[in-house]
Design a protein around this motif. Structure first.
Motif, PDB file in Angstrom:
ATOM      1  N   CYS A  10      15.571  23.169   4.184  1.00  0.00           N
ATOM      2  CA  CYS A  10      15.532  21.701   4.086  1.00  0.00           C
ATOM      3  C   CYS A  10      16.731  21.067   4.772  1.00  0.00           C
ATOM      4  O   CYS A  10      16.589  20.066   5.485  1.00  0.00           O
ATOM      5  N   GLY A  11      17.909  21.639   4.566  1.00  0.00           N
ATOM      6  CA  GLY A  11      19.117  21.084   5.167  1.00  0.00           C
ATOM      7  C   GLY A  11      19.040  21.046   6.681  1.00  0.00           C
ATOM      8  O   GLY A  11      19.451  20.073   7.323  1.00  0.00           O
ATOM      9  N   LEU A  12      18.511  22.102   7.280  1.00  0.00           N
ATOM     10  CA  LEU A  12      18.355  22.154   8.728  1.00  0.00           C
ATOM     11  C   LEU A  12      17.427  21.039   9.208  1.00  0.00           C
ATOM     12  O   LEU A  12      17.740  20.322  10.157  1.00  0.00           O
ATOM     13  N   TRP A  13      16.282  20.892   8.540  1.00  0.00           N
ATOM     14  CA  TRP A  13      15.324  19.859   8.935  1.00  0.00           C
ATOM     15  C   TRP A  13      15.900  18.461   8.759  1.00  0.00           C
ATOM     16  O   TRP A  13      15.718  17.596   9.617  1.00  0.00           O
ATOM     17  N   ILE A  14      16.592  18.227   7.660  1.00  0.00           N
ATOM     18  CA  ILE A  14      17.201  16.916   7.436  1.00  0.00           C
ATOM     19  C   ILE A  14      18.207  16.630   8.543  1.00  0.00           C
ATOM     20  O   ILE A  14      18.240  15.532   9.104  1.00  0.00           O
ATOM     21  N   ASN A  15      19.017  17.618   8.879  1.00  0.00           N
ATOM     22  CA  ASN A  15      20.021  17.455   9.926  1.00  0.00           C
ATOM     23  C   ASN A  15      19.368  17.172  11.279  1.00  0.00           C
ATOM     24  O   ASN A  15      19.800  16.279  12.020  1.00  0.00           O
ATOM     25  N   MET A  16      18.314  17.903  11.608  1.00  0.00           N
ATOM     26  CA  MET A  16      17.642  17.709  12.895  1.00  0.00           C
ATOM     27  C   MET A  16      16.996  16.330  12.982  1.00  0.00           C
ATOM     28  O   MET A  16      17.106  15.640  14.002  1.00  0.00           O
ATOM     29  N   VAL A  17      16.319  15.923  11.921  1.00  0.00           N
ATOM     30  CA  VAL A  17      15.665  14.609  11.926  1.00  0.00           C
ATOM     31  C   VAL A  17      16.716  13.499  11.971  1.00  0.00           C
ATOM     32  O   VAL A  17      16.561  12.520  12.712  1.00  0.00           O
ATOM     33  N   ALA A  18      17.797  13.653  11.219  1.00  0.00           N
ATOM     34  CA  ALA A  18      18.864  12.648  11.227  1.00  0.00           C
ATOM     35  C   ALA A  18      19.469  12.515  12.621  1.00  0.00           C
ATOM     36  O   ALA A  18      19.728  11.395  13.097  1.00  0.00           O
ATOM     37  N   HIS A  19      19.671  13.639  13.293  1.00  0.00           N
ATOM     38  CA  HIS A  19      20.224  13.616  14.650  1.00  0.00           C
ATOM     39  C   HIS A  19      19.276  12.891  15.612  1.00  0.00           C
ATOM     40  O   HIS A  19      19.702  12.032  16.393  1.00  0.00           O
ATOM     41  N   LYS A  20      17.992  13.214  15.539  1.00  0.00           N
ATOM     42  CA  LYS A  20      17.009  12.560  16.404  1.00  0.00           C
ATOM     43  C   LYS A  20      16.923  11.059  16.114  1.00  0.00           C
ATOM     44  O   LYS A  20      16.816  10.239  17.031  1.00  0.00           O
ATOM     45  N   LEU A  21      16.946  10.713  14.838  1.00  0.00           N
ATOM     46  CA  LEU A  21      16.865   9.312  14.435  1.00  0.00           C
ATOM     47  C   LEU A  21      18.078   8.540  14.954  1.00  0.00           C
ATOM     48  O   LEU A  21      17.938   7.452  15.534  1.00  0.00           O
ATOM     49  N   GLU A 112      14.386  -5.815  13.944  1.00  0.00           N
ATOM     50  CA  GLU A 112      13.130  -5.536  14.659  1.00  0.00           C
ATOM     51  C   GLU A 112      13.091  -4.081  15.118  1.00  0.00           C
ATOM     52  O   GLU A 112      12.072  -3.402  14.969  1.00  0.00           O
ATOM     53  N   SER A 113      14.199  -3.611  15.667  1.00  0.00           N
ATOM     54  CA  SER A 113      14.265  -2.219  16.145  1.00  0.00           C
ATOM     55  C   SER A 113      14.105  -1.229  15.000  1.00  0.00           C
ATOM     56  O   SER A 113      13.422  -0.212  15.138  1.00  0.00           O
ATOM     57  N   ILE A 114      14.709  -1.523  13.875  1.00  0.00           N
ATOM     58  CA  ILE A 114      14.618  -0.621  12.720  1.00  0.00           C
ATOM     59  C   ILE A 114      13.187  -0.593  12.181  1.00  0.00           C
ATOM     60  O   ILE A 114      12.674   0.470  11.843  1.00  0.00           O
ATOM     61  N   ARG A 115      12.544  -1.750  12.125  1.00  0.00           N
ATOM     62  CA  ARG A 115      11.142  -1.780  11.678  1.00  0.00           C
ATOM     63  C   ARG A 115      10.259  -0.952  12.614  1.00  0.00           C
ATOM     64  O   ARG A 115       9.388  -0.206  12.170  1.00  0.00           O
ATOM     65  N   GLU A 116      10.504  -1.059  13.914  1.00  0.00           N
ATOM     66  CA  GLU A 116       9.743  -0.258  14.877  1.00  0.00           C
ATOM     67  C   GLU A 116      10.008   1.235  14.683  1.00  0.00           C
ATOM     68  O   GLU A 116       9.083   2.052  14.762  1.00  0.00           O
ATOM     69  N   MET A 117      11.268   1.590  14.418  1.00  0.00           N
ATOM     70  CA  MET A 117      11.618   2.995  14.183  1.00  0.00           C
ATOM     71  C   MET A 117      10.940   3.508  12.913  1.00  0.00           C
ATOM     72  O   MET A 117      10.443   4.637  12.876  1.00  0.00           O
ATOM     73  N   GLU A 118      10.920   2.695  11.877  1.00  0.00           N
ATOM     74  CA  GLU A 118      10.264   3.084  10.626  1.00  0.00           C
ATOM     75  C   GLU A 118       8.784   3.350  10.855  1.00  0.00           C
ATOM     76  O   GLU A 118       8.225   4.310  10.343  1.00  0.00           O
ATOM     77  N   GLN A 119       8.146   2.485  11.623  1.00  0.00           N
ATOM     78  CA  GLN A 119       6.732   2.687  11.933  1.00  0.00           C
ATOM     79  C   GLN A 119       6.542   3.984  12.706  1.00  0.00           C
ATOM     80  O   GLN A 119       5.591   4.734  12.451  1.00  0.00           O
ATOM     81  N   ARG A 120       7.455   4.248  13.611  1.00  0.00           N
ATOM     82  CA  ARG A 120       7.345   5.462  14.434  1.00  0.00           C
ATOM     83  C   ARG A 120       7.529   6.723  13.596  1.00  0.00           C
ATOM     84  O   ARG A 120       6.764   7.677  13.729  1.00  0.00           O
ATOM     85  N   ILE A 121       8.529   6.739  12.730  1.00  0.00           N
ATOM     86  CA  ILE A 121       8.789   7.979  11.976  1.00  0.00           C
ATOM     87  C   ILE A 121       7.796   8.206  10.838  1.00  0.00           C
ATOM     88  O   ILE A 121       7.642   9.333  10.380  1.00  0.00           O
ATOM     89  N   THR A 122       7.125   7.136  10.413  1.00  0.00           N
ATOM     90  CA  THR A 122       6.148   7.313   9.332  1.00  0.00           C
ATOM     91  C   THR A 122       4.706   7.322   9.844  1.00  0.00           C
ATOM     92  O   THR A 122       3.765   7.371   9.046  1.00  0.00           O
ATOM     93  N   LYS A 123       4.541   7.296  11.174  1.00  0.00           N
ATOM     94  CA  LYS A 123       3.206   7.310  11.773  1.00  0.00           C
ATOM     95  C   LYS A 123       2.431   8.540  11.293  1.00  0.00           C
ATOM     96  O   LYS A 123       2.949   9.658  11.280  1.00  0.00           O
ATOM     97  N   GLY A 124       1.197   8.319  10.858  1.00  0.00           N
ATOM     98  CA  GLY A 124       0.352   9.415  10.397  1.00  0.00           C
ATOM     99  C   GLY A 124       0.577   9.811   8.947  1.00  0.00           C
ATOM    100  O   GLY A 124      -0.076  10.728   8.451  1.00  0.00           O
ATOM    101  N   LEU A 125       1.512   9.127   8.271  1.00  0.00           N
ATOM    102  CA  LEU A 125       1.769   9.422   6.859  1.00  0.00           C
ATOM    103  C   LEU A 125       1.136   8.337   5.991  1.00  0.00           C
ATOM    104  O   LEU A 125       1.170   7.154   6.336  1.00  0.00           O
ATOM    105  N   SER A 126       0.594   8.751   4.869  1.00  0.00           N
ATOM    106  CA  SER A 126       0.045   7.764   3.931  1.00  0.00           C
ATOM    107  C   SER A 126       1.195   7.119   3.159  1.00  0.00           C
ATOM    108  O   SER A 126       2.318   7.633   3.129  1.00  0.00           O
ATOM    109  N   ALA A 127       0.902   5.996   2.512  1.00  0.00           N
ATOM    110  CA  ALA A 127       1.904   5.318   1.684  1.00  0.00           C
ATOM    111  C   ALA A 127       2.397   6.263   0.584  1.00  0.00           C
ATOM    112  O   ALA A 127       3.591   6.283   0.250  1.00  0.00           O
ATOM    113  N   GLY A 128       1.486   7.068   0.038  1.00  0.00           N
ATOM    114  CA  GLY A 128       1.857   8.034  -0.995  1.00  0.00           C
ATOM    115  C   GLY A 128       2.802   9.097  -0.474  1.00  0.00           C
ATOM    116  O   GLY A 128       3.737   9.517  -1.175  1.00  0.00           O
ATOM    117  N   GLN A 129       2.568   9.561   0.745  1.00  0.00           N
ATOM    118  CA  GLN A 129       3.449  10.565   1.335  1.00  0.00           C
ATOM    119  C   GLN A 129       4.835   9.994   1.590  1.00  0.00           C
ATOM    120  O   GLN A 129       5.843  10.668   1.346  1.00  0.00           O
TER     121      GLN A 129
END
Length: 146
Positions: A10-21, A112-129
Motif C-alpha cells: 500500500c505504501g508503494l502505491w500511495i507514494n507512486m500515486v502521490a508523485h504522479k498527482l 478549477e484545475s483541482i476539480r478537473e484533477m479530481e474528475q480525472r483520478i476518480t474516472k471509472g469509480l463509483s461514488a461508493g468506491q
C-alpha cells in the motif's frame, strides 16, 4: 520488475500515486506561477483570513511543514504578490498573512484545475468506491499517527 509483494504494498502505491498527482498538478498550475503546495497554503490563508489573523505558525501546524519550508513558500507567495505580511497591533513581532486580490483570482483558477484533477483520478469509480477509498486512506493516516 513487479512482483506479488510489490503489488500488495500500500505504501508503494500511495507514494507512486502521490508523485504522479503532484507532478500532474504542478504542470497544470505552472501557467499560473504557483505550485500545488503553494496553492494549498494560499487557499488556507484565503479561507481563514476572514475568521481572524493567520500566522506562519498556523500554516506550519496545519500542513505539518518545517519552519524553513513554510518560510520559503510564504516568501515566494509574497514575492509573487499573492500575500502581504502585516504587523499585528498586539505584538509587532507577529506578522499576519493577508491575501491579495491576485490571490483570490489565482485561487479560483486553481480550484478549477483541482476539480478537473479530481474528475480525472476518480474516472471509472463509483461514488461508493470513492467513499470507501476516502475512509480507507483516512484510517491509514490515523494508523501512522498512533
Amino acid at each position: 520488475m513487479w512482483d506479488e509483494k510489490m503489488e500488495r504494498d500500500c505504501g508503494l502505491w500511495i507514494n507512486m500515486v502521490a508523485h504522479k498527482l503532484k507532478k500532474n498538478l504542478n504542470a497544470r498550475l505552472a501557467d499560473l506561477g504557483i505550485t500545488g503546495v503553494q496553492s494549498r497554503i494560499l487557499h488556507y490563508v484565503l479561507t481563514h483570513y476572514e475568521e481572524g489573523p493567520v500566522f506562519q505558525r498556523d500554516v506550519e501546524e496545519v500542513f505539518e511543514l518545517s519552519r524553513s519550508t513554510t518560510t520559503g513558500v510564504l516568501q515566494l507567495l509574497e514575492k509573487n504578490g499573492m500575500i502581504v505580511r502585516e504587523s499585528v497591533a498586539s505584538d509587532a513581532r507577529l506578522k499576519s498573512l493577508v491575501p491579495t486580490q491576485k490571490a483570490a483570482e489565482v485561487d479560483a483558477k486553481v480550484g478549477e484545475s483541482i476539480r478537473e484533477m479530481e474528475q480525472r483520478i476518480t474516472k471509472g469509480l463509483s461514488a461508493g468506491q470513492v467513499q470507501m477509498f476516502l475512509e480507507l486512506i483516512e484510517q491509514m493516516s490515523r494508523n501512522l499517527e498512533n
